[in-house]
Design a protein around this motif. Structure first.
Motif, PDB file in Angstrom:
ATOM      1  N   MET A 298      -5.938   0.859   6.257  1.00 39.52           N
ATOM      2  CA  MET A 298      -6.204   1.961   5.362  1.00 39.52           C
ATOM      3  C   MET A 298      -4.869   2.543   4.910  1.00 39.52           C
ATOM      4  N   ILE A 299      -4.882   3.103   3.725  1.00 41.00           N
ATOM      5  CA  ILE A 299      -3.703   3.751   3.162  1.00 41.00           C
ATOM      6  C   ILE A 299      -4.061   5.191   2.854  1.00 41.00           C
ATOM      7  N   MET A 300      -3.177   6.111   3.266  1.00 39.83           N
ATOM      8  CA  MET A 300      -3.367   7.524   2.975  1.00 39.83           C
ATOM      9  C   MET A 300      -2.153   8.023   2.208  1.00 39.83           C
ATOM     10  N   ILE A 301      -2.424   8.754   1.155  1.00 43.87           N
ATOM     11  CA  ILE A 301      -1.365   9.341   0.333  1.00 43.87           C
ATOM     12  C   ILE A 301      -1.629  10.835   0.243  1.00 43.87           C
ATOM     13  N   GLU A 302      -0.564  11.618   0.442  1.00 41.55           N
ATOM     14  CA  GLU A 302      -0.656  13.062   0.257  1.00 41.55           C
ATOM     15  C   GLU A 302       0.418  13.469  -0.743  1.00 41.55           C
ATOM     16  N   VAL A 303       0.008  14.232  -1.754  1.00 46.15           N
ATOM     17  CA  VAL A 303       0.925  14.700  -2.785  1.00 46.15           C
ATOM     18  C   VAL A 303       0.765  16.210  -2.900  1.00 46.15           C
ATOM     19  N   VAL A 304       1.884  16.928  -2.978  1.00 44.70           N
ATOM     20  CA  VAL A 304       1.871  18.374  -3.176  1.00 44.70           C
ATOM     21  C   VAL A 304       2.372  18.639  -4.584  1.00 44.70           C
ATOM     22  N   LEU A 305       1.598  19.425  -5.337  1.00 48.83           N
ATOM     23  CA  LEU A 305       1.913  19.681  -6.740  1.00 48.83           C
ATOM     24  C   LEU A 305       1.829  21.178  -7.038  1.00 48.83           C
TER      25      LEU A 305
ATOM     26  N   ILE B 190       5.390  17.520  -9.282  1.00 49.95           N
ATOM     27  CA  ILE B 190       5.200  17.053  -7.917  1.00 49.95           C
ATOM     28  C   ILE B 190       6.321  17.629  -7.058  1.00 49.95           C
ATOM     29  N   LEU B 191       5.927  18.275  -5.946  1.00 46.06           N
ATOM     30  CA  LEU B 191       6.919  18.811  -5.015  1.00 46.06           C
ATOM     31  C   LEU B 191       7.273  17.809  -3.925  1.00 46.06           C
ATOM     32  N   SER B 192       6.265  17.066  -3.459  1.00 45.65           N
ATOM     33  CA  SER B 192       6.512  16.073  -2.426  1.00 45.65           C
ATOM     34  C   SER B 192       5.369  15.076  -2.393  1.00 45.65           C
ATOM     35  N   SER B 193       5.637  13.937  -1.762  1.00 46.61           N
ATOM     36  CA  SER B 193       4.583  12.950  -1.576  1.00 46.61           C
ATOM     37  C   SER B 193       4.919  12.099  -0.359  1.00 46.61           C
ATOM     38  N   ARG B 194       3.884  11.560   0.254  1.00 48.27           N
ATOM     39  CA  ARG B 194       4.088  10.625   1.355  1.00 48.27           C
ATOM     40  C   ARG B 194       2.948   9.626   1.375  1.00 48.27           C
ATOM     41  N   TRP B 195       3.264   8.454   1.871  1.00 47.79           N
ATOM     42  CA  TRP B 195       2.349   7.318   1.881  1.00 47.79           C
ATOM     43  C   TRP B 195       2.359   6.766   3.290  1.00 47.79           C
ATOM     44  N   GLN B 196       1.199   6.613   3.903  1.00 46.46           N
ATOM     45  CA  GLN B 196       1.084   6.039   5.234  1.00 46.46           C
ATOM     46  C   GLN B 196       0.057   4.913   5.187  1.00 46.46           C
ATOM     47  N   SER B 197       0.317   3.874   5.944  1.00 43.15           N
ATOM     48  CA  SER B 197      -0.662   2.799   6.035  1.00 43.15           C
ATOM     49  C   SER B 197      -0.783   2.377   7.492  1.00 43.15           C
ATOM     50  N   GLY B 198      -1.905   1.787   7.785  1.00 40.34           N
ATOM     51  CA  GLY B 198      -2.149   1.311   9.136  1.00 40.34           C
ATOM     52  C   GLY B 198      -3.555   1.677   9.579  1.00 40.34           C
ATOM     53  N   THR B 199      -3.742   1.642  10.872  1.00 42.62           N
ATOM     54  CA  THR B 199      -5.040   1.968  11.442  1.00 42.62           C
ATOM     55  C   THR B 199      -5.110   3.472  11.678  1.00 42.62           C
TER      56      THR B 199
ATOM     57  N   PHE C 138      -1.042  22.855  -4.899  1.00 41.92           N
ATOM     58  CA  PHE C 138      -2.196  21.979  -4.840  1.00 41.92           C
ATOM     59  C   PHE C 138      -1.851  20.752  -4.009  1.00 41.92           C
ATOM     60  N   HIS C 139      -2.846  20.237  -3.301  1.00 35.56           N
ATOM     61  CA  HIS C 139      -2.638  19.052  -2.463  1.00 35.56           C
ATOM     62  C   HIS C 139      -3.640  17.984  -2.883  1.00 35.56           C
ATOM     63  N   LEU C 140      -3.143  16.795  -3.061  1.00 32.41           N
ATOM     64  CA  LEU C 140      -3.988  15.638  -3.327  1.00 32.41           C
ATOM     65  C   LEU C 140      -3.993  14.782  -2.071  1.00 32.41           C
ATOM     66  N   LEU C 141      -5.177  14.476  -1.569  1.00 26.26           N
ATOM     67  CA  LEU C 141      -5.328  13.551  -0.455  1.00 26.26           C
ATOM     68  C   LEU C 141      -6.099  12.354  -0.966  1.00 26.26           C
ATOM     69  N   GLU C 142      -5.485  11.187  -0.828  1.00 29.66           N
ATOM     70  CA  GLU C 142      -6.125   9.926  -1.213  1.00 29.66           C
ATOM     71  C   GLU C 142      -6.221   9.040   0.020  1.00 29.66           C
ATOM     72  N   GLN C 143      -7.349   8.353   0.163  1.00 28.41           N
ATOM     73  CA  GLN C 143      -7.487   7.322   1.180  1.00 28.41           C
ATOM     74  C   GLN C 143      -8.074   6.101   0.502  1.00 28.41           C
ATOM     75  N   TRP C 144      -7.422   4.958   0.737  1.00 32.48           N
ATOM     76  CA  TRP C 144      -7.817   3.693   0.122  1.00 32.48           C
ATOM     77  C   TRP C 144      -8.054   2.663   1.219  1.00 32.48           C
ATOM     78  N   GLU C 145      -8.995   1.782   0.993  1.00 32.14           N
ATOM     79  CA  GLU C 145      -9.342   0.788   2.000  1.00 32.14           C
ATOM     80  C   GLU C 145      -8.181  -0.138   2.348  1.00 32.14           C
ATOM     81  N   ASP C 146      -7.408  -0.537   1.331  1.00 28.19           N
ATOM     82  CA  ASP C 146      -6.338  -1.497   1.589  1.00 28.19           C
ATOM     83  C   ASP C 146      -5.318  -1.471   0.455  1.00 28.19           C
ATOM     84  N   ASP C 147      -4.288  -2.277   0.621  1.00 27.79           N
ATOM     85  CA  ASP C 147      -3.205  -2.337  -0.344  1.00 27.79           C
ATOM     86  C   ASP C 147      -3.689  -2.777  -1.725  1.00 27.79           C
ATOM     87  N   ALA C 148      -4.614  -3.719  -1.760  1.00 28.57           N
ATOM     88  CA  ALA C 148      -5.126  -4.193  -3.054  1.00 28.57           C
ATOM     89  C   ALA C 148      -5.811  -3.064  -3.820  1.00 28.57           C
ATOM     90  N   ALA C 149      -6.540  -2.213  -3.117  1.00 24.82           N
ATOM     91  CA  ALA C 149      -7.247  -1.109  -3.782  1.00 24.82           C
ATOM     92  C   ALA C 149      -6.271  -0.100  -4.380  1.00 24.82           C
TER      93      ALA C 149
END
Length: 102
Positions: free
Chosen positions: A1-8, A83-92, A49-60
């Motif tokens: 899974m991939i999680m992205i958080e963006v602060v705007l 955009i003030l900040s962003s981070r991307w995490q992947s894994g279980t 504002f905060h954006l939270l995204e979760q994606w099943e996998d890298d292809a998505a």
């Protein structure tokens, strides 16, 4: 899974435009294959504002980044927000389990 958080933040006088952009982007992105979560929220203390995204996998997420929803968002954002900040995490990712209370 991939999680992205963006602060705007909204540019001065552009909050309504930024919120409208968020609504359009969330609606389109949530319908994309592999999207598990796509949610904008507002910080109660500083108004960011905060954006939270979760994606099943890298292809998505790669398909999302190449798709029309993200491209429209990226094109429209400079006029209404930053955009003030962003981070991307992947894994279980594991579900949060509350501690047992005796």
């Amino acid at each position: 899974m991939i999680m992205i958080e963006v602060v705007l933040v909204a540019k001065p006088g552009e909050e309504a435009g930024l919120v409208a952009l968020f609504r359009r982007t969330a609606q389109a992105s949530q319908a994309e294959p592999g999207c598990m979560t796509y949610r904008f929220t507002r910080d109660l203390d500083d108004g960011s504002f905060h954006l939270l995204e979760q994606w099943e996998d890298d292809a998505a997420i790669r398909a999302h980044l190449a798709g029309p929803a993200f491209k429209a968002f990226a094109a429209a954002l400079p006029a209404v927000g930053n955009i003030l900040s962003s981070r991307w995490q992947s894994g279980t990712f594991h579900p949060y389990a509350r501690p047992q209370v005796a």
